[in-house]
Scaffold this motif. Structure first.
Motif, PDB file in Angstrom:
ATOM      1  N   PRO A  61       0.830  -1.214   0.000  1.00  0.00           N
ATOM      2  CA  PRO A  61       0.000   0.000   0.000  1.00  0.00           C
ATOM      3  C   PRO A  61       0.865   1.266   0.000  1.00  0.00           C
ATOM      4  N   VAL A  62       0.497   2.212  -0.853  1.00  0.00           N
ATOM      5  CA  VAL A  62       1.238   3.466  -0.979  1.00  0.00           C
ATOM      6  C   VAL A  62       0.361   4.586  -0.438  1.00  0.00           C
ATOM      7  N   HIS A  63       0.830   5.212   0.644  1.00  0.00           N
ATOM      8  CA  HIS A  63       0.093   6.303   1.291  1.00  0.00           C
ATOM      9  C   HIS A  63       0.719   7.659   1.000  1.00  0.00           C
ATOM     10  N   ASP A  64       1.965   7.665   0.524  1.00  0.00           N
ATOM     11  CA  ASP A  64       2.728   8.894   0.311  1.00  0.00           C
ATOM     12  C   ASP A  64       3.306   8.858  -1.104  1.00  0.00           C
ATOM     13  N   VAL A  65       2.748   9.670  -2.021  1.00  0.00           N
ATOM     14  CA  VAL A  65       3.179   9.687  -3.419  1.00  0.00           C
ATOM     15  C   VAL A  65       3.648  11.093  -3.779  1.00  0.00           C
ATOM     16  N   ILE A  66       4.901  11.208  -4.156  1.00  0.00           N
ATOM     17  CA  ILE A  66       5.418  12.448  -4.720  1.00  0.00           C
ATOM     18  C   ILE A  66       5.686  12.181  -6.195  1.00  0.00           C
ATOM     19  N   VAL A  67       5.160  13.044  -7.044  1.00  0.00           N
ATOM     20  CA  VAL A  67       5.342  12.918  -8.489  1.00  0.00           C
ATOM     21  C   VAL A  67       6.288  14.027  -8.922  1.00  0.00           C
ATOM     22  N   LYS A  68       7.386  13.639  -9.565  1.00  0.00           N
ATOM     23  CA  LYS A  68       8.353  14.597 -10.096  1.00  0.00           C
ATOM     24  C   LYS A  68       8.284  14.509 -11.613  1.00  0.00           C
ATOM     25  N   ALA A  69       7.785  15.568 -12.236  1.00  0.00           N
ATOM     26  CA  ALA A  69       7.569  15.556 -13.682  1.00  0.00           C
ATOM     27  C   ALA A  69       8.388  16.651 -14.354  1.00  0.00           C
ATOM     28  N   ARG A  70       8.909  16.310 -15.533  1.00  0.00           N
ATOM     29  CA  ARG A  70       9.655  17.272 -16.342  1.00  0.00           C
ATOM     30  C   ARG A  70       9.220  17.115 -17.793  1.00  0.00           C
ATOM     31  N   LEU A  71       9.001  18.232 -18.450  1.00  0.00           N
ATOM     32  CA  LEU A  71       8.686  18.237 -19.873  1.00  0.00           C
ATOM     33  C   LEU A  71       9.892  18.809 -20.599  1.00  0.00           C
ATOM     34  N   LEU A  72      10.423  18.026 -21.543  1.00  0.00           N
ATOM     35  CA  LEU A  72      11.601  18.441 -22.298  1.00  0.00           C
ATOM     36  C   LEU A  72      11.249  18.483 -23.777  1.00  0.00           C
ATOM     37  N   LYS A  73      11.902  19.389 -24.494  1.00  0.00           N
ATOM     38  CA  LYS A  73      11.712  19.502 -25.944  1.00  0.00           C
ATOM     39  C   LYS A  73      13.013  19.100 -26.624  1.00  0.00           C
ATOM     40  N   ARG A  74      12.883  18.379 -27.723  1.00  0.00           N
ATOM     41  CA  ARG A  74      14.068  17.928 -28.451  1.00  0.00           C
ATOM     42  C   ARG A  74      14.606  19.050 -29.317  1.00  0.00           C
ATOM     43  N   CYS A  90      -1.172  12.335  -3.693  1.00  0.00           N
ATOM     44  CA  CYS A  90      -2.360  12.067  -2.871  1.00  0.00           C
ATOM     45  C   CYS A  90      -3.153  13.348  -2.630  1.00  0.00           C
ATOM     46  N   GLN A  91      -2.449  14.433  -2.347  1.00  0.00           N
ATOM     47  CA  GLN A  91      -3.123  15.712  -2.110  1.00  0.00           C
ATOM     48  C   GLN A  91      -3.813  16.210  -3.382  1.00  0.00           C
ATOM     49  N   ILE A 114      -6.249   5.397 -11.634  1.00  0.00           N
ATOM     50  CA  ILE A 114      -5.617   6.206 -10.579  1.00  0.00           C
ATOM     51  C   ILE A 114      -6.526   7.384 -10.239  1.00  0.00           C
ATOM     52  N   ASN A 115      -7.826   7.154 -10.211  1.00  0.00           N
ATOM     53  CA  ASN A 115      -8.765   8.240  -9.990  1.00  0.00           C
ATOM     54  C   ASN A 115      -9.444   8.157  -8.621  1.00  0.00           C
ATOM     55  N   HIS A 116      -8.728   7.604  -7.660  1.00  0.00           N
ATOM     56  CA  HIS A 116      -9.234   7.541  -6.286  1.00  0.00           C
ATOM     57  C   HIS A 116      -8.142   8.008  -5.339  1.00  0.00           C
ATOM     58  N   THR A 117      -8.511   8.287  -4.116  1.00  0.00           N
ATOM     59  CA  THR A 117      -7.536   8.793  -3.148  1.00  0.00           C
ATOM     60  C   THR A 117      -6.626   7.673  -2.643  1.00  0.00           C
ATOM     61  N   CYS A 118      -5.543   8.068  -2.002  1.00  0.00           N
ATOM     62  CA  CYS A 118      -4.595   7.124  -1.426  1.00  0.00           C
ATOM     63  C   CYS A 118      -5.281   6.348  -0.302  1.00  0.00           C
ATOM     64  N   PRO A 119      -4.872   5.141  -0.034  1.00  0.00           N
ATOM     65  CA  PRO A 119      -3.689   4.428  -0.538  1.00  0.00           C
ATOM     66  C   PRO A 119      -3.951   3.754  -1.883  1.00  0.00           C
ATOM     67  N   TYR A 120      -2.847   3.545  -2.596  1.00  0.00           N
ATOM     68  CA  TYR A 120      -2.866   2.783  -3.831  1.00  0.00           C
ATOM     69  C   TYR A 120      -2.192   1.452  -3.561  1.00  0.00           C
ATOM     70  N   VAL A 121      -2.800   0.385  -4.046  1.00  0.00           N
ATOM     71  CA  VAL A 121      -2.218  -0.950  -3.911  1.00  0.00           C
ATOM     72  C   VAL A 121      -2.778  -1.819  -5.029  1.00  0.00           C
ATOM     73  N   GLY A 122      -1.996  -2.800  -5.461  1.00  0.00           N
ATOM     74  CA  GLY A 122      -2.445  -3.698  -6.518  1.00  0.00           C
ATOM     75  C   GLY A 122      -2.272  -3.088  -7.891  1.00  0.00           C
ATOM     76  N   LEU A 123      -3.070  -3.583  -8.833  1.00  0.00           N
ATOM     77  CA  LEU A 123      -2.942  -3.191 -10.231  1.00  0.00           C
ATOM     78  C   LEU A 123      -3.475  -1.782 -10.462  1.00  0.00           C
ATOM     79  N   GLN A 124      -2.630  -0.921 -11.026  1.00  0.00           N
ATOM     80  CA  GLN A 124      -3.005   0.434 -11.450  1.00  0.00           C
ATOM     81  C   GLN A 124      -2.786   0.473 -12.951  1.00  0.00           C
TER      82      GLN A 124
END
Length: 174
Positions: A61-74, A90-91, A114-124
Motif C-alpha cells: 500500500p502506498v500512502h505517500d506519493v510524490i510525483v516529479k515531472a519534467r517536460l523536455l523539448k528535443r 495524494c493531495q 488512478i482516480n481515487h484517493t490514497c492508498p494505492y495498492v495492486g494493479l493500477q
C-alpha cells in the motif's frame, strides 16, 4: 486546415491539420519489491492515433506519493523546456488544486484507474490512452517532446515512466 463555426459573436476554431501522438513509452521499476510493470506499450490504432497501455502492480500500500515531472523539448538532444515540477499526488487527487497538473490530469483521467484517493495498492492501469489536441487549452510549438515522470513512494524513488510524443501543426492553410 482551420474550420470556424460561429454562433452570434462567438467563433470556435478547430484545427484538422494537427498531429499529436505518442512515439515511445518506457517504464522502469527501481525497486521490483514495490512496483512491477506488467505492460508498458504503445499500440497504433490508425496513422495518427497511438494508444498507451500501462499496467503497474503496486505490491505494498502506498500512502505517500510524490510525483516529479519534467517536460523536455528535443533540440540537439532533449533540453529542459517549460516545466519541471514536483507535487504530492495524494493531495492533488483529493483537491485538484494545481492548474497545470489539472491540464495533464484532464488528458488521461478517463483512461486510468488512478482516480481515487490514497492508498494505492495492486494493479493500477492506464488503458487505451491517446493524446487529444482539443483538450489542450493552448497550442504548444511544433516539435518532439519527452514527459519524464519519477514516482516517489515513502520518500524513495520507486519507478519512472517516460512518454515521448510529437506535436506538428500544419500552418500552410492558416
Amino acid at each position: 486546415m482551420i474550420h470556424r463555426k460561429c454562433f452570434g459573436l462567438l467563433c470556435i476554431m478547430r484545427m484538422d491539420a494537427v498531429i499529436f501522438k505518442m512515439t515511445n513509452a518506457v517504464c522502469e521499476s527501481y525497486n521490483k519489491s514495490w512496483v512491477e510493470f506488467g505492460l508498458c506499450r504503445l499500440r497504433a490504432v490508425s496513422r495518427n492515433k497511438v494508444c498507451l497501455n500501462v499496467d503497474a502492480n503496486l505490491l505494498h500500500p502506498v500512502h505517500d506519493v510524490i510525483v516529479k515531472a519534467r517536460l523536455l523539448k528535443r533540440a540537439n538532444g532533449y533540453k529542459p523546456w517549460l516545466y519541471s515540477l514536483s507535487f504530492d499526488g495524494c493531495q492533488f487527487i483529493r483537491r485538484r488544486n494545481n492548474a497545470l497538473i489539472r491540464i495533464v490530469w484532464e488528458l488521461f483521467k478517463e483512461y486510468s484507474t488512478i482516480n481515487h484517493t490514497c492508498p494505492y495498492v495492486g494493479l493500477q492501469q492506464v488503458k487505451n490512452f491517446y493524446l487529444r489536441s482539443e483538450k489542450l487549452p493552448t497550442p504548444i510549438p511544433t516539435g518532439e517532446y519527452l514527459l519524464m515522470i519519477d514516482w516517489v513512494f515513502n520518500k524513495k524513488p520507486q519507478a519512472a515512466t517516460n512518454v515521448y510524443f510529437t506535436f506538428v501543426e500544419d500552418l500552410k492553410d492558416s
